[in-house]
Write a protein that holds these residues in place. Structure first.
Motif, PDB file in Angstrom:
ATOM      1  N   THR A  15      43.313  79.389 -25.483  1.00  8.39           N
ATOM      2  CA  THR A  15      43.431  77.928 -25.447  1.00  8.39           C
ATOM      3  C   THR A  15      43.353  77.352 -26.851  1.00  8.39           C
ATOM      4  OG1 THR A  15      42.474  77.841 -23.231  1.00  8.39           O
ATOM      5  CG2 THR A  15      42.455  75.803 -24.494  1.00  8.39           C
ATOM      6  N   ARG A  16      42.468  77.877 -27.681  1.00  8.70           N
ATOM      7  CA  ARG A  16      42.376  77.395 -29.060  1.00  8.70           C
ATOM      8  C   ARG A  16      43.644  77.721 -29.835  1.00  8.70           C
ATOM      9  NH1 ARG A  16      36.672  78.299 -28.271  1.00  8.70           N
ATOM     10  NH2 ARG A  16      36.719  80.454 -28.979  1.00  8.70           N
ATOM     11  N   ARG A  17      44.211  78.898 -29.596  1.00  3.74           N
ATOM     12  CA  ARG A  17      45.473  79.224 -30.257  1.00  3.74           C
ATOM     13  C   ARG A  17      46.572  78.258 -29.818  1.00  3.74           C
ATOM     14  NH1 ARG A  17      43.927  84.497 -28.890  1.00  3.74           N
ATOM     15  NH2 ARG A  17      45.560  84.606 -27.306  1.00  3.74           N
ATOM     16  N   HIS A  18      46.584  77.904 -28.535  1.00  7.52           N
ATOM     17  CA  HIS A  18      47.574  76.956 -28.024  1.00  7.52           C
ATOM     18  C   HIS A  18      47.391  75.579 -28.674  1.00  7.52           C
ATOM     19  CE1 HIS A  18      50.374  75.046 -25.318  1.00  7.52           C
ATOM     20  NE2 HIS A  18      49.442  74.191 -24.942  1.00  7.52           N
ATOM     21  N   VAL A  19      46.159  75.127 -28.773  1.00 14.42           N
ATOM     22  CA  VAL A  19      45.878  73.833 -29.412  1.00 14.42           C
ATOM     23  C   VAL A  19      46.340  73.867 -30.867  1.00 14.42           C
ATOM     24  CG1 VAL A  19      44.015  72.310 -30.207  1.00 14.42           C
ATOM     25  CG2 VAL A  19      44.009  73.169 -27.861  1.00 14.42           C
ATOM     26  N   LEU A  20      46.065  74.947 -31.558  1.00 11.42           N
ATOM     27  CA  LEU A  20      46.489  75.075 -32.951  1.00 11.42           C
ATOM     28  C   LEU A  20      48.018  75.050 -33.055  1.00 11.42           C
ATOM     29  CD1 LEU A  20      45.039  75.335 -35.668  1.00 11.42           C
ATOM     30  CD2 LEU A  20      45.351  77.798 -35.494  1.00 11.42           C
ATOM     31  N   GLU A  21      48.692  75.705 -32.125  1.00 16.44           N
ATOM     32  CA  GLU A  21      50.156  75.677 -32.120  1.00 16.44           C
ATOM     33  C   GLU A  21      50.683  74.265 -31.875  1.00 16.44           C
ATOM     34  OE1 GLU A  21      51.399  78.599 -29.281  1.00 16.44           O
ATOM     35  OE2 GLU A  21      50.581  80.249 -30.478  1.00 16.44           O
ATOM     36  N   LEU A  22      50.027  73.520 -30.999  1.00 14.92           N
ATOM     37  CA  LEU A  22      50.431  72.133 -30.749  1.00 14.92           C
ATOM     38  C   LEU A  22      50.271  71.278 -32.008  1.00 14.92           C
ATOM     39  CD1 LEU A  22      48.857  71.561 -27.217  1.00 14.92           C
ATOM     40  CD2 LEU A  22      51.308  71.729 -27.745  1.00 14.92           C
ATOM     41  N   LEU A  23      49.248  71.568 -32.771  1.00 13.28           N
ATOM     42  CA  LEU A  23      48.992  70.793 -33.996  1.00 13.28           C
ATOM     43  C   LEU A  23      49.908  71.194 -35.147  1.00 13.28           C
ATOM     44  CD1 LEU A  23      45.101  70.695 -33.896  1.00 13.28           C
ATOM     45  CD2 LEU A  23      46.687  68.807 -33.448  1.00 13.28           C
ATOM     46  N   ARG A  24      50.582  72.301 -35.000  1.00 13.82           N
ATOM     47  CA  ARG A  24      51.464  72.786 -36.054  1.00 13.82           C
ATOM     48  C   ARG A  24      52.569  71.774 -36.376  1.00 13.82           C
ATOM     49  NH1 ARG A  24      53.758  78.642 -35.012  1.00 13.82           N
ATOM     50  NH2 ARG A  24      54.611  77.523 -33.249  1.00 13.82           N
ATOM     51  N   GLU A  27      49.981  65.691 -36.571  1.00 12.74           N
ATOM     52  CA  GLU A  27      48.744  65.133 -36.009  1.00 12.74           C
ATOM     53  C   GLU A  27      48.915  64.786 -34.533  1.00 12.74           C
ATOM     54  OE1 GLU A  27      46.358  62.770 -39.453  1.00 12.74           O
ATOM     55  OE2 GLU A  27      47.953  61.676 -38.439  1.00 12.74           O
ATOM     56  N   ARG A  28      47.829  64.980 -33.806  1.00 12.40           N
ATOM     57  CA  ARG A  28      47.787  64.605 -32.395  1.00 12.40           C
ATOM     58  C   ARG A  28      46.384  64.153 -32.040  1.00 12.40           C
ATOM     59  NH1 ARG A  28      51.571  67.800 -28.381  1.00 12.40           N
ATOM     60  NH2 ARG A  28      53.295  68.326 -29.757  1.00 12.40           N
ATOM     61  N   SER A  29      46.322  63.261 -31.090  1.00 10.99           N
ATOM     62  CA  SER A  29      45.031  62.812 -30.573  1.00 10.99           C
ATOM     63  C   SER A  29      44.554  63.789 -29.503  1.00 10.99           C
ATOM     64  CB  SER A  29      45.166  61.412 -29.965  1.00 10.99           C
ATOM     65  OG  SER A  29      45.971  61.472 -28.798  1.00 10.99           O
ATOM     66  N   VAL A  30      43.294  63.659 -29.137  1.00 11.41           N
ATOM     67  CA  VAL A  30      42.740  64.501 -28.069  1.00 11.41           C
ATOM     68  C   VAL A  30      43.537  64.267 -26.794  1.00 11.41           C
ATOM     69  CG1 VAL A  30      40.708  64.948 -26.644  1.00 11.41           C
ATOM     70  CG2 VAL A  30      40.440  64.587 -29.095  1.00 11.41           C
ATOM     71  N   PRO A  42      37.324  67.062 -21.999  1.00 13.50           N
ATOM     72  CA  PRO A  42      36.109  67.613 -22.622  1.00 13.50           C
ATOM     73  C   PRO A  42      36.312  69.037 -23.152  1.00 13.50           C
ATOM     74  CG  PRO A  42      35.553  66.514 -20.559  1.00 13.50           C
ATOM     75  CD  PRO A  42      37.052  66.593 -20.634  1.00 13.50           C
ATOM     76  N   ALA A  43      37.105  69.837 -22.441  1.00 12.20           N
ATOM     77  CA  ALA A  43      37.358  71.211 -22.896  1.00 12.20           C
ATOM     78  C   ALA A  43      38.178  71.204 -24.185  1.00 12.20           C
ATOM     79  CB  ALA A  43      38.075  72.007 -21.811  1.00 12.20           C
ATOM     80  N   VAL A  44      39.207  70.335 -24.247  1.00  6.87           N
ATOM     81  CA  VAL A  44      40.005  70.230 -25.471  1.00  6.87           C
ATOM     82  C   VAL A  44      39.109  69.813 -26.628  1.00  6.87           C
ATOM     83  CG1 VAL A  44      41.833  68.916 -26.625  1.00  6.87           C
ATOM     84  CG2 VAL A  44      42.214  69.823 -24.332  1.00  6.87           C
ATOM     85  N   SER A  45      38.231  68.853 -26.385  1.00  3.75           N
ATOM     86  CA  SER A  45      37.314  68.394 -27.439  1.00  3.75           C
ATOM     87  C   SER A  45      36.425  69.529 -27.930  1.00  3.75           C
ATOM     88  CB  SER A  45      36.458  67.236 -26.930  1.00  3.75           C
ATOM     89  OG  SER A  45      37.252  66.098 -26.701  1.00  3.75           O
ATOM     90  N   GLN A  46      35.941  70.349 -27.011  1.00  8.90           N
ATOM     91  CA  GLN A  46      35.096  71.481 -27.406  1.00  8.90           C
ATOM     92  C   GLN A  46      35.892  72.498 -28.225  1.00  8.90           C
ATOM     93  OE1 GLN A  46      33.504  72.804 -23.644  1.00  8.90           O
ATOM     94  NE2 GLN A  46      31.621  71.618 -23.923  1.00  8.90           N
ATOM     95  N   HIS A  47      37.115  72.768 -27.807  1.00 13.65           N
ATOM     96  CA  HIS A  47      37.955  73.708 -28.558  1.00 13.65           C
ATOM     97  C   HIS A  47      38.262  73.166 -29.951  1.00 13.65           C
ATOM     98  CE1 HIS A  47      38.490  76.720 -25.497  1.00 13.65           C
ATOM     99  NE2 HIS A  47      38.898  75.815 -24.613  1.00 13.65           N
ATOM    100  N   LEU A  48      38.517  71.870 -30.041  1.00 13.54           N
ATOM    101  CA  LEU A  48      38.765  71.262 -31.352  1.00 13.54           C
ATOM    102  C   LEU A  48      37.544  71.363 -32.249  1.00 13.54           C
ATOM    103  CD1 LEU A  48      40.786  68.129 -30.251  1.00 13.54           C
ATOM    104  CD2 LEU A  48      41.609  69.961 -31.756  1.00 13.54           C
ATOM    105  N   ARG A  49      36.383  71.241 -31.661  1.00 16.98           N
ATOM    106  CA  ARG A  49      35.148  71.356 -32.455  1.00 16.98           C
ATOM    107  C   ARG A  49      35.019  72.763 -33.052  1.00 16.98           C
ATOM    108  NH1 ARG A  49      29.064  69.946 -30.417  1.00 16.98           N
ATOM    109  NH2 ARG A  49      28.044  70.390 -32.380  1.00 16.98           N
ATOM    110  N   ASP A  53      35.026  73.565 -36.932  1.00 18.94           N
ATOM    111  CA  ASP A  53      33.912  74.297 -37.537  1.00 18.94           C
ATOM    112  C   ASP A  53      34.384  75.556 -38.266  1.00 18.94           C
ATOM    113  OD1 ASP A  53      32.179  72.368 -36.589  1.00 18.94           O
ATOM    114  OD2 ASP A  53      31.402  73.604 -34.938  1.00 18.94           O
ATOM    115  N   ALA A  54      35.490  76.135 -37.775  1.00 19.53           N
ATOM    116  CA  ALA A  54      36.045  77.332 -38.405  1.00 19.53           C
ATOM    117  C   ALA A  54      36.920  76.979 -39.607  1.00 19.53           C
ATOM    118  CB  ALA A  54      36.858  78.128 -37.391  1.00 19.53           C
TER     119      ALA A  54
END
Length: 102
Positions: A15-24, A27-30, A42-49, A53-54
């Motif tokens: 899921t985090r890899r997918h979110v990163l690909e979407l951001l490629r 910019e995008r909002s939650v 809430p899950a997307v927000s946690q993955h973004l955190r 952090d990384a």
């Protein structure tokens, strides 16, 4: 834990890899990320955190929204780590070739 290990751990989740690909693509909002994925806000927000952090994503406020984007240098530590592995492999190969020529 090293920075490279933190990045690799963050990228270990699909899921985090997918979110990163979407951001490629920019910019995008939650909300936009939630709409483009199969997980809750809430899950997307946690993955973004975890990604933030990384050191893989940056966030900026735009009014009441928070916009996320890929950090251009976010993979720098992983690249450096892979380079050391590659350097070791090339060194071993060169030593093998040298030994074979004797």
């Amino acid at each position: 834990m090293t920075d490279a290990a933190r990045v690799l751990d963050a990228l270990g989740d699909p899921t985090r890899r997918h979110v990163l690909e979407l951001l490629r693509d920019g910019e995008r909002s939650v909300r936009e990320l939630t709409d483009a994925s199969s997980v809750s806000q809430p899950a997307v927000s946690q993955h973004l955190r975890v990604l933030r952090d990384a050191g893989l994503v940056d966030v900026r406020a735009a009014g009441t929204r928070r916009l996320y984007r890929v950090r251009p240098d976010g993979l720098g530590d992983v690249r450096a780590w892979v380079d050391t592995l590659w350097d070791d492999a090339l060194g071993a190969f060169a030593a093998h070739v040298e030994e074979q020529q004797r």
